[in-house]
Design a protein around this motif. Structure first.
Motif: not given
Length: 443
Positions: A392-416
């Motif tokens: 969760x802390x080494x994979x999920x959250x850092x990648x979700x932060x990257x694809x969400x607020x940083x890159x703006x790829x939306x909810x679909x990218x976060x669920x991937x």
């Protein structure tokens, strides 16, 4: 094999229904609050995940009590099967109750993390303060559930849970909208209905066990007079790693929710619904895992490690099949499911693909869900903590932060990203189960 599947389903089905029933607490609140608007739904979502973290502080009681009860039951030592529950009651009164008061006072600062404006924040604080005061009731129910599951009688807990949740739905509806003699309390009414239902469940369990578990040592508090807290500390040692991993897991969910909050109120409302549906869907897997906890613990208590290992794999196969079937509505009727909670077409459209991704990826979680509980039953709590926290802390959250607020790829990218994390965690748990080092742990 047919007989083993029958045993799994006989033990696992009541646990699954009970787990599903528990998850309905949040889903009922979401469905009832939905017509009040996306701000109310976002507030309930923020407060629910903060409450999820609070509940994780005592969540380890269930697996800890269940493992100890099942070991005694498997070894034929039924006279003392219920004694772990007594120590769980002590923890509920002397730890959970004071902590709930502290969290209630800290609510405004805790919920500031979501930063969604004054209206959402104040509403979330009100909801959280009421819900968190049921923390001691939750601790009691978790201890009681450990006894029911550990003795192979999960239907006893299920019956009580169904009654309490029917009560919750009825009372919450009346309090939210002001039906009959009740005042219209809005979001606060949803929280109060759940609060009352939690304490009703605790009281009903208490009275039920007084009639069925008295001969197993239930409510025997003579250890308090002797000041002998060895068993209490042993339960704490079992519960703390599981509570810690569940706290990291639930806090991770809250942080994920906070990450999504940076994308806007609409995304926050959608994510609340998506996460609740996702949590509801994985509960059958967790329920099967809790059946594995009992069967693995009883087999180890009887000195049969090979049988314990086989139970783990058999239950994974059954859980994977169940999750595959349950995911079908998410794949083929996403608009209908989302429409039960979201009352704007644009929001439903935004949530459609992420919900379908949930249906496709939940199958990947079967091994992780089952082996998590099976390893807890074997006493490998620290191993579970390490795998869950890293995923969760080494994979999920850092990648979700990257694809969400940083890159703006939306909810679909976060669920991937969530699908990827589920696959990695399942592979890690399979490797640990196959080493069989957990066979040598004593609880």
């Amino acid at each position: 094999m047919k007989q083993r599947v029958t045993t799994i389903l006989k033990l696992g089905t009541p646990i699954i229904i009970a787990m599903l029933s528990q998850s309905l607490l949040n889903l009922v609140d979401a469905a009832l609050v939905g017509p009040l608007g996306k701000e109310a739904l976002a507030a309930v979502g923020a407060a629910s995940y903060a409450n999820f973290v609070a509940l994780s502080l005592v969540a380890g009681l269930s697996a800890g009590v269940q493992a100890q009860v099942a070991r005694r039951f498997g070894a034929g030592n039924s006279r003392f099967c219920a004694t772990p529950v007594n120590h769980g009651i002590i923890i509920a009164l002397f730890f959970a109750l004071p902590v709930s008061f502290l969290l209630m006072l800290l609510a405004p600062w805790i919920l500031q993390i979501f930063n969604q404006g004054e209206l959402v924040h104040d509403t979330a604080v009100t909801y959280f303060r009421i819900r968190v005061m049921s923390l001691s009731a939750a601790a009691l129910c978790l201890s009681f559930r450990g006894y029911w599951n550990g003795t192979g009688r999960p239907s006893g807990f299920l019956r009580i849970l169904v009654v309490s949740h029917l009560f919750n739905a009825l009372v919450s509806f009346c309090l939210i909208y002001g039906i009959g003699p009740f005042p219209a309390m809005g979001v606060a009414g949803a929280a109060l209905g759940t609060f009352l239902a939690m304490y009703l469940a605790a009281l009903l369990n208490m009275f039920s066990l007084l009639g069925t578990a008295k001969d197993h040592g239930f409510m025997d508090f003579r250890f308090l007079l002797k000041r002998d807290f060895k068993q209490t500390f042993r339960l704490v040692r079992l519960a703390v790693p599981d509570s810690l991993q569940q706290m990291l897991f639930s806090f991770g969910f809250m942080m994920l929710f906070a990450i999504i909050a940076q994308m806007g109120t609409s995304e926050l409302a959608i994510a609340h619904v998506l996460m609740n549906i996702s949590l509801l869907l994985i509960l059958p897997g967790i329920g099967m895992g809790m059946a594995a906890n009992t069967l693995v613990s009883q087999s180890l208590g009887a000195g049969k490690p090979d049988k314990a290992w086989r139970w783990g794999w058999d239950i994974v196969m059954v859980a994977a099949s169940v999750l595959l079937v349950l995911s079908l509505p998410l794949l083929f009727a996403p608009e209908f499911l989302l429409g039960l909670f979201l009352h704007q077409e644009a929001l439903v459209e935004m949530g459609k693909i992420p919900l379908q991704l949930t249906g496709m990826s939940i199958f990947l979680d079967a091994a992780s869900l089952v082996f998590t509980q099976a390893l807890l039953g074997a006493g490998a709590n620290r191993t579970v903590l390490g795998i869950r926290a890293a995923g969760q802390w080494l994979v999920l959250l850092p990648l979700c932060w990257l694809v969400g607020p940083v890159l703006g790829l939306g909810l679909t990218a976060i669920w991937l990203v969530q699908a990827l994390q589920r696959l990695i965690s399942s592979l890690a748990f399979v490797m640990v189960w196959q080493t069989r080092k957990w066979e040598r742990i004593t609880v």
